[in-house]
Design a protein around this motif. Structure first.
Motif, PDB file in Angstrom:
ATOM      1  N   GLY A 388       7.583  11.388  -7.111  1.00 49.04           N
ATOM      2  CA  GLY A 388       6.910  11.416  -8.302  1.00 49.04           C
ATOM      3  C   GLY A 388       5.551  12.348  -8.269  1.00 49.04           C
ATOM      4  N   HIS A 389       5.334  12.903  -7.004  1.00 48.79           N
ATOM      5  CA  HIS A 389       3.990  13.658  -6.892  1.00 48.79           C
ATOM      6  C   HIS A 389       4.489  15.057  -6.961  1.00 48.79           C
ATOM      7  N   ILE A 390       3.584  15.970  -7.708  1.00 49.61           N
ATOM      8  CA  ILE A 390       3.662  17.207  -7.831  1.00 49.61           C
ATOM      9  C   ILE A 390       2.739  17.866  -6.835  1.00 49.61           C
ATOM     10  N   LEU A 391       3.063  18.589  -6.127  1.00 44.46           N
ATOM     11  CA  LEU A 391       1.937  19.421  -5.109  1.00 44.46           C
ATOM     12  C   LEU A 391       1.250  20.296  -5.931  1.00 44.46           C
ATOM     13  N   PRO A 392      -0.235  20.238  -5.865  1.00 40.54           N
ATOM     14  CA  PRO A 392      -0.893  21.015  -6.435  1.00 40.54           C
ATOM     15  C   PRO A 392      -0.386  22.787  -6.120  1.00 40.54           C
TER      16      PRO A 392
END
Length: 414
Positions: A388-392
């Motif tokens: 669920g994490h979007i990389l910056p």
């Protein structure tokens, strides 16, 4: 800082500057006498005059009228406008030396190249070369870039078939990436719509040729003649032939706003959407193209273009990075969440648009390099511990820069 126009899809016959090189290859399949073809090529060279004496009577009458109405310095205005908007910068600037060895890379014929070679089959070369000489094949680009705007009434695709898909994805892209993107407009590029009437075409004619507003009658007259020339050949379909709009691009004015306030935008041409459908990639390629173009805007906002832009290696880095940003979004669970295997199977064909123009400042990377980049980016999305994490965007770029040397190794060593 110059304006930036990043071309996503480089197809040999997509832009005006290509026409002089592309048409002789097709001429072998026509009945055009070699002498006439050779004369047309010479006449069509940018900056030259156009000899109408060999033209058919109908075309000669139209060409003579058009040339008589053009301002004396129309070619200078056309070339200045092209340079100001960066229309040919990445693909058609002067060739530069490259350290890349062409013998180490694979570039083969593919479905997209085969398709684009069919677009002018049966065409009459006389009007084609005259339209090229006038820069008419750039006119849809100028129209979309300078006069187009985002609107709820916009349609994408010849029959509007990609409208919902692309407008929805544009919104998703803006939510996904951590950049200022509210001002990025999604704009269509249509052919027949532009060439539908002199009134519709006249503003583009004025812009390209430097015709003052008070001389609108001249612009209208030239627009009418251009439309008449297009309509001489049914192969051109009144401007709907994908040849006119076979491209997509991102444009940014960051650091150099234009007085007219063009603003940031992504332009999607009907021609490239039709090309993807024709070769069986209509289900995924339009989204991949848009995601790639938005990747360029991530680069603009994060200042990732770098001072290597303008060299083949620099252009390749920029284009492969946009491929990576696009694929990461397409396969991420909070992006388009496309199945990575199915997407990559499609992209094996889609990324065949990669080129072997190793010394060109518009080099996009070879097909194998583009596919390797997409595969790597899909892996970054699918192998993440926290799905669920979007990389910056800058973190993703750091990963890409580390991986880049492996992605661009000669094919023989991959």
């Amino acid at each position: 800082m110059k304006k930036t126009l990043a071309w996503a899809v480089t197809v040999v016959t997509a832009a005006t500057c290509t026409l002089g090189a592309a048409l002789p290859a097709v001429a072998a399949d026509t009945t055009t006498p070699p002498a006439a073809t050779s004369a047309a090529v010479t006449s069509a060279a940018p900056g030259s005059t156009f000899d109408t004496s060999r033209l058919s009577p109908d075309l000669k009458a139209l060409a003579d009228q058009a040339l008589a109405q053009l301002p004396a310095d129309w070619q200078q205005h056309r070339d200045a406008a092209t340079a100001a908007f960066g229309i040919h910068d990445t693909q058609w600037a002067a060739l530069r030396d490259s350290v890349i060895n062409p013998g180490d890379y694979q570039c083969e014929s593919n479905a997209l190249r085969d398709y684009q070679r069919t677009l002018l089959q049966g065409a009459n070369f006389e009007p084609l070369f005259f339209l090229y000489f006038l820069g008419v094949f750039d006119m849809p680009t100028y129209d979309a870039l300078y006069f187009g705007s985002e609107s709820k009434s916009n349609t994408f695709g010849v029959n509007g078939e990609y409208t919902n898909e692309l407008t929805s994805e544009s919104k998703d892209l803006k939510r996904f990436w951590d950049i200022h993107s509210d001002d990025i407009q999604l704009v269509p590029m249509h052919g027949r719509e532009l060439f539908s009437s002199p009134e519709r075409l006249a503003p583009v004619v004025s812009l390209m040729y430097g015709i003052p507003e008070e001389n609108r009658k001249v612009a209208l007259g030239l627009a009418s003649l251009i439309i008449d020339v297009i309509n001489l050949d049914p192969v051109l379909q009144g401007g709907d032939n994908p040849f006119f709009t076979l491209n997509a691009f991102a444009f940014s004015e960051k650091g150099a706003p234009h007085p007219a306030g063009i603003g940031d935008r992504i332009v999607m041409g009907d021609g490239i959407l039709e090309a993807m459908r024709a070769i069986g990639l209509g289900a995924t390629a339009p989204r991949a193209i848009l995601a790639h173009e938005f990747g360029h805007h991530v680069q603009y906002e994060d200042d990732l273009i770098g001072d290597r832009d303008g060299t083949p290696e620099g252009s390749r880095r920029v284009e492969l990075m946009a491929d990576a940003y696009g694929t990461y979004f397409l396969t991420h669970s909070r992006g388009e969440a496309l199945n990575a295997k199915r997407l990559l199977d499609s992209e094996k064909s889609f990324y065949q648009v990669g080129d072997c123009a190793f010394s060109s400042p518009g080099h996009h990377g070879t097909p194998n390099q583009r596919f390797a980049t997409a595969s790597w980016a899909a892996g970054v999305a699918n192998d993440a511990a926290n799905q669920g994490h979007i990389l910056p965007s800058l973190t993703f770029d750091a990963l890409f820069e580390t991986k880049l040397p492996d992605l661009v190794k000669p094919d023989a060593t991959n």
